[in-house]
Enzyme design. Structure first.
Site, PDB file in Angstrom:
ATOM      1  CB  SER A   1     -24.537 -21.593 -17.932  1.00 35.90           C
ATOM      2  OG  SER A   1     -25.720 -20.938 -17.534  1.00 35.90           O
TER       3      SER A   1
ATOM      4  NE  ARG B   1     -40.269 -30.563 -10.765  1.00 39.14           N
ATOM      5  CZ  ARG B   1     -41.306 -30.104 -11.456  1.00 39.14           C
ATOM      6  NH1 ARG B   1     -41.900 -30.857 -12.355  1.00 39.14           N
ATOM      7  NH2 ARG B   1     -41.740 -28.879 -11.262  1.00 39.14           N
TER       8      ARG B   1
ATOM      9  NE  ARG C   1     -41.251 -27.254 -23.276  1.00 41.44           N
ATOM     10  CZ  ARG C   1     -40.814 -27.307 -24.538  1.00 41.44           C
ATOM     11  NH1 ARG C   1     -41.221 -28.250 -25.351  1.00 41.44           N
ATOM     12  NH2 ARG C   1     -39.977 -26.404 -25.000  1.00 41.44           N
TER      13      ARG C   1
ATOM     14  CB  THR D   1     -29.720 -36.342  -8.337  1.00 38.95           C
ATOM     15  OG1 THR D   1     -31.135 -36.181  -8.473  1.00 38.95           O
ATOM     16  CG2 THR D   1     -29.078 -35.056  -7.825  1.00 38.95           C
TER      17      THR D   1
ATOM     18  CG  HIS E   1     -15.925 -37.226  -1.180  1.00 37.23           C
ATOM     19  ND1 HIS E   1     -14.560 -37.373  -1.275  1.00 37.23           N
ATOM     20  CD2 HIS E   1     -16.220 -36.085  -1.835  1.00 37.23           C
ATOM     21  CE1 HIS E   1     -14.051 -36.357  -1.947  1.00 37.23           C
ATOM     22  NE2 HIS E   1     -15.040 -35.561  -2.304  1.00 37.23           N
TER      23      HIS E   1
ATOM     24  CB  ALA F   1     -29.251 -22.197 -16.610  1.00 36.91           C
TER      25      ALA F   1
END
Length: 99
Positions: free
Chosen positions: A52, A90, A93, A75, A25, A70
């Site tokens: 999940s 992030r 490994r 981003t 948005h 999970a």
């Protein structure tokens, strides 16, 4: 919410309750109600495992052979053959080459 292309390569696995959103948005005159959508494509590479409750946001790519743990929120783009986790996700490994 597929406002832009969502490309899922071969052999990708999804856990339950994943959210893949290729639009965001924006605001117009101080309101999100009438702001135009911002649409950016998503790519998920071959053999990736999206566990999940993962959310994948617009404009990101997930490399080949990755695991996204999970409850993670992707981003930014994730390179090939790594484990990524967190909010935001992030790299934790890499994976050794397989025989």
């Amino acid at each position: 919410m597929a406002g832009a292309a969502i490309t899922i390569d071969d052999e990708v696995m999804f856990g339950p309750y994943c959210v893949i959103v290729s639009s965001n948005h924006s605001r117009l005159n101080g309101s999100f109600r009438f702001g135009p959508p911002i649409q950016e494509p998503i790519y998920i590479g071959k053999g990736a495992w999206i566990a999940s409750h993962v959310t994948v946001t617009a404009g990101t790519s997930i490399g080949n052979g990755c695991i996204v743990a999970a409850n993670s929120v992707v981003t930014h783009s994730i390179p090939d053959n790594v484990l990524a986790a967190g909010q935001p996700a992030r790299v934790l490994r890499g994976f050794a080459d397989e025989a």
